[in-house]
Motif scaffolding. Structure first.
Motif, PDB file in Angstrom:
ATOM      1  N   ARG A  23       0.831  -1.215   0.000  1.00  0.00           N
ATOM      2  CA  ARG A  23       0.000   0.000   0.000  1.00  0.00           C
ATOM      3  C   ARG A  23       0.862   1.260   0.000  1.00  0.00           C
ATOM      4  O   ARG A  23       0.575   2.228  -0.703  1.00  0.00           O
ATOM      5  CB  ARG A  23      -0.954  -0.002   1.203  1.00  0.00           C
ATOM      6  N   GLU A  26       2.159   1.716  -3.456  1.00  0.00           N
ATOM      7  CA  GLU A  26       1.084   2.199  -4.332  1.00  0.00           C
ATOM      8  C   GLU A  26       0.848   3.697  -4.135  1.00  0.00           C
ATOM      9  O   GLU A  26       0.706   4.440  -5.104  1.00  0.00           O
ATOM     10  CB  GLU A  26      -0.216   1.439  -4.057  1.00  0.00           C
ATOM     11  N   GLN A  29       3.409   5.959  -5.739  1.00  0.00           N
ATOM     12  CA  GLN A  29       3.410   6.041  -7.203  1.00  0.00           C
ATOM     13  C   GLN A  29       2.941   7.408  -7.682  1.00  0.00           C
ATOM     14  O   GLN A  29       3.312   7.869  -8.756  1.00  0.00           O
ATOM     15  CB  GLN A  29       2.503   4.972  -7.817  1.00  0.00           C
ATOM     16  N   LEU A  84       4.716  -2.979  -9.673  1.00  0.00           N
ATOM     17  CA  LEU A  84       3.338  -2.921  -9.181  1.00  0.00           C
ATOM     18  C   LEU A  84       2.338  -3.036 -10.332  1.00  0.00           C
ATOM     19  O   LEU A  84       1.299  -3.685 -10.201  1.00  0.00           O
ATOM     20  CB  LEU A  84       3.109  -1.645  -8.378  1.00  0.00           C
ATOM     21  N   ARG A  85       2.643  -2.406 -11.476  1.00  0.00           N
ATOM     22  CA  ARG A  85       1.777  -2.526 -12.651  1.00  0.00           C
ATOM     23  C   ARG A  85       1.734  -3.963 -13.150  1.00  0.00           C
ATOM     24  O   ARG A  85       0.682  -4.494 -13.506  1.00  0.00           O
ATOM     25  CB  ARG A  85       2.246  -1.599 -13.770  1.00  0.00           C
ATOM     26  N   ALA A  87       2.198  -6.655 -11.396  1.00  0.00           N
ATOM     27  CA  ALA A  87       1.406  -7.432 -10.441  1.00  0.00           C
ATOM     28  C   ALA A  87      -0.087  -7.237 -10.696  1.00  0.00           C
ATOM     29  O   ALA A  87      -0.870  -8.189 -10.673  1.00  0.00           O
ATOM     30  CB  ALA A  87       1.758  -7.042  -9.006  1.00  0.00           C
ATOM     31  N   ARG A  88      -0.486  -6.002 -10.979  1.00  0.00           N
ATOM     32  CA  ARG A  88      -1.893  -5.700 -11.280  1.00  0.00           C
ATOM     33  C   ARG A  88      -2.343  -6.447 -12.536  1.00  0.00           C
ATOM     34  O   ARG A  88      -3.427  -7.016 -12.594  1.00  0.00           O
ATOM     35  CB  ARG A  88      -2.084  -4.199 -11.449  1.00  0.00           C
ATOM     36  N   GLU A  89      -1.490  -6.449 -13.566  1.00  0.00           N
ATOM     37  CA  GLU A  89      -1.821  -7.133 -14.809  1.00  0.00           C
ATOM     38  C   GLU A  89      -1.945  -8.640 -14.601  1.00  0.00           C
ATOM     39  O   GLU A  89      -2.857  -9.279 -15.137  1.00  0.00           O
ATOM     40  CB  GLU A  89      -0.781  -6.813 -15.878  1.00  0.00           C
ATOM     41  N   LEU A  91      -2.748 -10.179 -11.814  1.00  0.00           N
ATOM     42  CA  LEU A  91      -3.985 -10.419 -11.062  1.00  0.00           C
ATOM     43  C   LEU A  91      -5.211 -10.279 -11.959  1.00  0.00           C
ATOM     44  O   LEU A  91      -6.159 -11.059 -11.851  1.00  0.00           O
ATOM     45  CB  LEU A  91      -4.087  -9.453  -9.884  1.00  0.00           C
ATOM     46  N   ALA A  92      -5.195  -9.310 -12.852  1.00  0.00           N
ATOM     47  CA  ALA A  92      -6.318  -9.123 -13.768  1.00  0.00           C
ATOM     48  C   ALA A  92      -6.479 -10.339 -14.675  1.00  0.00           C
ATOM     49  O   ALA A  92      -7.598 -10.811 -14.902  1.00  0.00           O
ATOM     50  CB  ALA A  92      -6.119  -7.860 -14.602  1.00  0.00           C
TER      51      ALA A  92
END
Length: 117
Positions: A23, A26, A29, A84-85, A87-89, A91-92
């Motif tokens: 967090r 994030e 960023q 972090l991006r 990781a987001r991708e 997870l998506a």
């Protein structure tokens, strides 16, 4: 003796393995933030946040700069935001696959019921 690359990567992921640290990264960023802003955005005790910030600082993922009595934290570089991006991708993609499976299960629900009879 140097550490094998896979061990160094595992250590990096271990450092990132706490929700408060993720967090903080994030939030940073969007640009440098003083500790008081981080505290307002994260529900954690000040001593706990301080410990997590120290871990991130020692690992080289964030930098700290004193401005008078305020300490301002920032990401150490753009690569952290890129991680972090990524990781987001990931997870998506994972959740998208689960959503597709759920849709298949829901659409095929009548066929399964008919076969059970």
């Amino acid at each position: 003796m140097s550490v094998p690359l896979y061990e160094a990567k595992a250590e990096l992921f271990r450092l990132l393995g706490h929700p408060v640290r993720i967090r903080v990264l994030e939030l940073l960023q969007d640009g440098p933030k003083p500790v008081r802003e981080l505290l307002a955005a994260i529900e954690v005790e000040p001593t706990g946040l301080s410990q997590h910030l120290a871990v991130l600082r020692r690992s080289g993922l964030v930098t700290a700069q004193r401005e008078g009595t305020t300490v301002v934290y920032a990401l150490a570089g753009g690569r952290v935001a890129g991680l972090l991006r990524a990781a987001r991708e990931l997870l998506a993609e994972k959740l998208s696959g689960q959503n597709e499976l759920l849709n298949e299960l829901l659409e095929g629900d009548d066929d399964d019921v008919a076969q059970d009879r």
